[in-house]
Write a protein that holds these residues in place. Structure first.
Motif, PDB file in Angstrom:
ATOM      1  N   UNK A 198       0.888  -1.225  -0.004  1.00  0.00           N
ATOM      2  CA  UNK A 198       0.022   0.002   0.154  1.00  0.00           C
ATOM      3  C   UNK A 198       1.039   1.222   0.093  1.00  0.00           C
ATOM      4  N   UNK A 199       0.308   2.373  -0.374  1.00  0.00           N
ATOM      5  CA  UNK A 199       1.014   3.463  -0.847  1.00  0.00           C
ATOM      6  C   UNK A 199       2.116   3.667  -1.645  1.00  0.00           C
ATOM      7  N   UNK A 200       2.191   2.385  -2.542  1.00  0.00           N
ATOM      8  CA  UNK A 200       3.304   2.473  -3.574  1.00  0.00           C
ATOM      9  C   UNK A 200       2.870   2.731  -5.050  1.00  0.00           C
ATOM     10  N   UNK A 201       1.547   3.258  -4.795  1.00  0.00           N
ATOM     11  CA  UNK A 201       0.977   3.254  -6.419  1.00  0.00           C
ATOM     12  C   UNK A 201       1.867   4.153  -7.399  1.00  0.00           C
ATOM     13  N   UNK A 202       2.669   4.985  -6.889  1.00  0.00           N
ATOM     14  CA  UNK A 202       3.161   6.168  -7.685  1.00  0.00           C
ATOM     15  C   UNK A 202       4.612   5.231  -8.317  1.00  0.00           C
ATOM     16  N   UNK A 203       4.894   4.079  -7.843  1.00  0.00           N
ATOM     17  CA  UNK A 203       6.306   3.529  -8.212  1.00  0.00           C
ATOM     18  C   UNK A 203       6.005   2.423  -9.078  1.00  0.00           C
ATOM     19  N   UNK A 204       6.684   2.347 -10.164  1.00  0.00           N
ATOM     20  CA  UNK A 204       6.941   1.302 -11.094  1.00  0.00           C
ATOM     21  C   UNK A 204       7.731   0.395 -10.812  1.00  0.00           C
ATOM     22  N   UNK A 205       8.754   0.781 -10.358  1.00  0.00           N
ATOM     23  CA  UNK A 205      10.179   0.020  -9.641  1.00  0.00           C
ATOM     24  C   UNK A 205      10.314   0.565  -8.244  1.00  0.00           C
ATOM     25  N   UNK A 206      10.292  -0.454  -7.247  1.00  0.00           N
ATOM     26  CA  UNK A 206      10.174  -0.430  -5.762  1.00  0.00           C
ATOM     27  C   UNK A 206      11.339  -1.144  -5.442  1.00  0.00           C
ATOM     28  N   UNK A 207      12.592  -0.600  -5.469  1.00  0.00           N
ATOM     29  CA  UNK A 207      13.789  -1.347  -5.422  1.00  0.00           C
ATOM     30  C   UNK A 207      14.738  -0.752  -4.224  1.00  0.00           C
ATOM     31  N   UNK A 208      14.284  -0.049  -3.307  1.00  0.00           N
ATOM     32  CA  UNK A 208      15.495   0.503  -2.141  1.00  0.00           C
ATOM     33  C   UNK A 208      16.192  -0.727  -1.757  1.00  0.00           C
ATOM     34  N   UNK A 209      17.457  -0.304  -1.516  1.00  0.00           N
ATOM     35  CA  UNK A 209      18.374  -1.339  -1.104  1.00  0.00           C
ATOM     36  C   UNK A 209      18.845  -2.381  -2.026  1.00  0.00           C
ATOM     37  N   UNK A 210      18.576  -2.186  -3.158  1.00  0.00           N
ATOM     38  CA  UNK A 210      18.560  -3.376  -4.277  1.00  0.00           C
ATOM     39  C   UNK A 210      20.197  -3.344  -4.381  1.00  0.00           C
ATOM     40  N   UNK A 211      21.174  -4.655  -4.453  1.00  0.00           N
ATOM     41  CA  UNK A 211      22.272  -4.844  -4.972  1.00  0.00           C
ATOM     42  C   UNK A 211      22.420  -5.312  -6.097  1.00  0.00           C
ATOM     43  N   UNK A 228      12.065   4.014  -7.758  1.00  0.00           N
ATOM     44  CA  UNK A 228      12.509   4.098  -6.429  1.00  0.00           C
ATOM     45  C   UNK A 228      13.520   3.280  -5.985  1.00  0.00           C
ATOM     46  N   UNK A 229      14.914   3.877  -6.289  1.00  0.00           N
ATOM     47  CA  UNK A 229      16.040   3.094  -5.979  1.00  0.00           C
ATOM     48  C   UNK A 229      16.993   3.663  -4.625  1.00  0.00           C
ATOM     49  N   UNK A 230      16.408   4.036  -3.722  1.00  0.00           N
ATOM     50  CA  UNK A 230      17.127   4.558  -2.703  1.00  0.00           C
ATOM     51  C   UNK A 230      18.051   3.324  -2.073  1.00  0.00           C
ATOM     52  N   UNK A 231      19.328   4.018  -1.938  1.00  0.00           N
ATOM     53  CA  UNK A 231      20.186   3.255  -1.284  1.00  0.00           C
ATOM     54  C   UNK A 231      20.701   1.923  -2.045  1.00  0.00           C
ATOM     55  N   UNK A 232      20.106   2.117  -3.376  1.00  0.00           N
ATOM     56  CA  UNK A 232      20.664   0.844  -4.223  1.00  0.00           C
ATOM     57  C   UNK A 232      22.121   0.956  -4.561  1.00  0.00           C
ATOM     58  N   UNK A 233      22.763  -0.176  -4.776  1.00  0.00           N
ATOM     59  CA  UNK A 233      24.216  -0.398  -5.397  1.00  0.00           C
ATOM     60  C   UNK A 233      23.903  -1.020  -6.676  1.00  0.00           C
ATOM     61  N   UNK A 234      24.713  -0.370  -7.561  1.00  0.00           N
ATOM     62  CA  UNK A 234      24.892  -0.721  -8.879  1.00  0.00           C
ATOM     63  C   UNK A 234      26.404  -0.799  -9.299  1.00  0.00           C
ATOM     64  N   UNK A 235      27.092  -1.931  -8.663  1.00  0.00           N
ATOM     65  CA  UNK A 235      28.584  -1.857  -8.663  1.00  0.00           C
ATOM     66  C   UNK A 235      29.128  -1.943 -10.064  1.00  0.00           C
ATOM     67  N   UNK A 236      28.296  -2.548 -11.208  1.00  0.00           N
ATOM     68  CA  UNK A 236      28.607  -2.368 -12.489  1.00  0.00           C
ATOM     69  C   UNK A 236      28.096  -1.153 -13.143  1.00  0.00           C
ATOM     70  N   UNK A 237      27.249  -0.410 -12.597  1.00  0.00           N
ATOM     71  CA  UNK A 237      26.716   0.737 -13.110  1.00  0.00           C
ATOM     72  C   UNK A 237      25.197   0.465 -13.462  1.00  0.00           C
ATOM     73  N   UNK A 238      24.699   1.582 -13.833  1.00  0.00           N
ATOM     74  CA  UNK A 238      23.135   1.618 -14.231  1.00  0.00           C
ATOM     75  C   UNK A 238      23.074   2.202 -15.661  1.00  0.00           C
TER      76      UNK A 238
END
Length: 524
Positions: A198-211, A228-238
């Motif tokens: 609930x409360x996520x209706x505006x997010x197509x990708x909900x991925x906080x903390x994704x590594x 929404x990719x708050x705190x995500x880590x993309x070691x190989x880039x995005x």
């Protein structure tokens, strides 16, 4: 086996999948007709292409073992999967690869540990994969996901691919109305609301903390909603080249505290909504080259960030840019990149690039802060010009800083500042004082040659020299003893008094300007 018991009666399509799983062989239910095989039309496929999700889940959970010398796996093309493909909390050893399939009730990998997972060109209602671990490739290339992807705190030890994907934020019951949310909030904590979606209706990708250990390739996406990719880590880039994001809330991308080897929002990337990357860390290039950014208010929020190289040369940008308190190695930008203002207070950079900039452009740049005058951006820019050996440009920047500062002072301070500017350019244009002296000296010499003063002591033998007399009036302390020997007559008295006053003003201004120039700047 108890797992096989519910499937004593399998449809022909299910039997093919059941028999192929131990060897990992492909099962292709497609007809070869492109229109008929379009997974968007999968709801109309007949029983010959329909498979229950529980059959697939049972296989992935170990209902059948691998053949000797083979690797078990689910490889299926052109199927209509009824029910939720749910393998939550499980540890899967076989690979999951679905091609051009229709999954109208979605996929759940929540808390699962899997090998590679691939959904290519599929039609999927929703993907729930919070806290899952994928030891390989996680792919949704070319798929359509109608109600979003949830990957918060997930780990992908290979690549994460969403290239060419059409991704939308949750619909229907997941997109709860505000009145429903208000009722729910009275009884549920924020964490419980997140768990229920609930409360996520505006997010197509909900991925906080994704590594993601490998690259996150999201090129050519079409997204309705935010990422929404708050705190995500993309070691190989995005990489989001040519992707288009149309936010349904305030943010197109919310990536606070994100860490990435590189980040490409470039080559046709389009965002309608704020791109927020506050406190992010990019160890390589963060590029908005050729991007189109549009949002009411703040379009790019990149404050308190650390970026090795920022390329900010969008094709079009509407909204304010916030770079405050960030640390940037190389800033490559253009004058057209900040049409609606830029926050620069606290920004530091090692180098500025962009051949189409002039000093005037840079002065306009540092003056665009919506909060008004801030000294630090001027000091930083002057430091950069000094670093590359452009001392005259550094002085010009510091002069502009004093002129902007003057507008913040009280009336007396503004008057004195204007006088300093007029006389010596706040000490950054000392040649102005010489020019004023030359003008006054010439004027006095001409006037006193035409209308000589009278000698105060007639008995004293002296010869009158207009140039020396004028110079003695200009010097605050009489050096040539001409001032006390001759008395101007008539209206020339006003000129003499003007010369004396001007001499004191020039001397005071030169001392004040010299002190300002010699005082160490805060940035040095």
């Amino acid at each position: 086996m108890r797992l096989a018991r519910p499937f004593l009666r399998l449809t022909p399509a299910e039997r093919r999948v059941w028999d192929a799983y131990p060897s990992g062989a492909w099962v292709d239910l497609r007809t070869g007709d492109a229109e008929a095989d379009d997974p968007a039309n999968g709801d109309g496929w007949g029983p010959e292409r329909t498979i229950r999700a529980e059959v697939l889940s049972a296989l992935l959970l170990g209902a059948r073992q691998a053949e000797p010398g083979k690797t078990a796996g689910l490889r299926l093309a052109g199927a209509h999967v009824t029910g939720v493909l749910d393998v939550s909390d499980a540890t899967l050893t076989g690979k999951l690869h679905l091609l051009n399939c229709n999954l109208p009730e979605g996929v759940s990998l929540t808390d699962a540990t899997t090998a590679g997972v691939r959904f290519r060109g599929c039609e999927i209602e929703r993907v729930r994969a919070a806290r899952c671990t994928v030891n390989g490739l996680l792919e949704f290339d070319g798929s359509t996901i109608r109600s979003g992807v949830r990957l918060d705190n997930a780990t992908v030890n290979g690549q994460f691919r969403l290239a060419g994907t059409r991704l939308s934020s949750p619909e229907g019951t997941q997109k709860a109305s505000e009145s429903v949310l208000q009722d729910v909030r009275r009884n549920l904590s924020e964490a419980e609301m997140r768990d229920r979606g609930l409360g996520q209706s505006q997010w197509a990708l909900w991925a906080g903390g994704l590594t993601v250990e490998g690259g996150a390739f999201m090129r050519d996406m079409r997204v309705t909603g935010g990422m929404r990719i708050i705190g995500a880590k993309f070691n190989g880039g995005i990489y989001l080249q040519r992707s288009v994001i149309e936010a349904t809330g305030p943010y197109a991308v919310q990536a606070d505290f994100m860490e990435s080897g590189a980040a490409e929002f470039s080559a046709g990337f389009t965002a309608t909504g704020t791109v927020r990357m506050r406190n992010s860390r990019v160890h390589g290039v963060l590029s908005f080259d050729g991007a189109t950014l549009k949002a009411p208010g703040r379009v790019l929020h990149l404050s308190h960030a650390q970026v090795e190289e920022l390329i900010l040369r969008p094709t079009s940008i509407e909204g304010e840019v916030n770079l405050a308190y960030s640390r940037i190695g190389v800033l490559l930008d253009s004058p057209s990149g900040y049409p609606d203002g830029v926050y620069l207070n606290g920004l530091t950079y090692e180098a500025l690039r962009g051949g189409d900039w002039t000093v005037t452009d840079r002065l306009s740049w540092v003056a665009k802060d919506p909060y008004g005058y801030r000294p630090q951006p001027y000091e930083q820019l002057a430091t950069w010009f000094r670093k590359i050996g452009h001392e005259p440009d550094a002085r010009r920047v510091l002069l502009a800083k004093q002129r902007q500062r003057r507008h913040t002072l009280r009336p007396t301070g503004r008057i004195w500042g204007r006088l300093l500017d007029l006389v010596v350019g706040y000490g950054y244009r000392p040649w102005l004082a010489g020019l004023w002296v030359a003008v006054l000296l010439t004027t006095g010499t001409v006037v006193f040659s035409a209308v000589p003063p009278t000698q105060i002591d007639p008995d004293e033998v002296r010869s009158f020299q207009p140039l020396v007399y004028t110079l003695d009036l200009l010097v605050p302390v009489s050096v040539f003893e001409q001032r006390g020997a001759w008395e101007p007559v008539g209206w020339t008295q006003w000129l003499a008094w003007t010369l004396v006053a001007s001499g004191w003003i020039l001397a005071t201004a030169m001392i004040a300007g010299a002190a300002r120039v010699l005082r160490p700047s805060p940035s040095s």
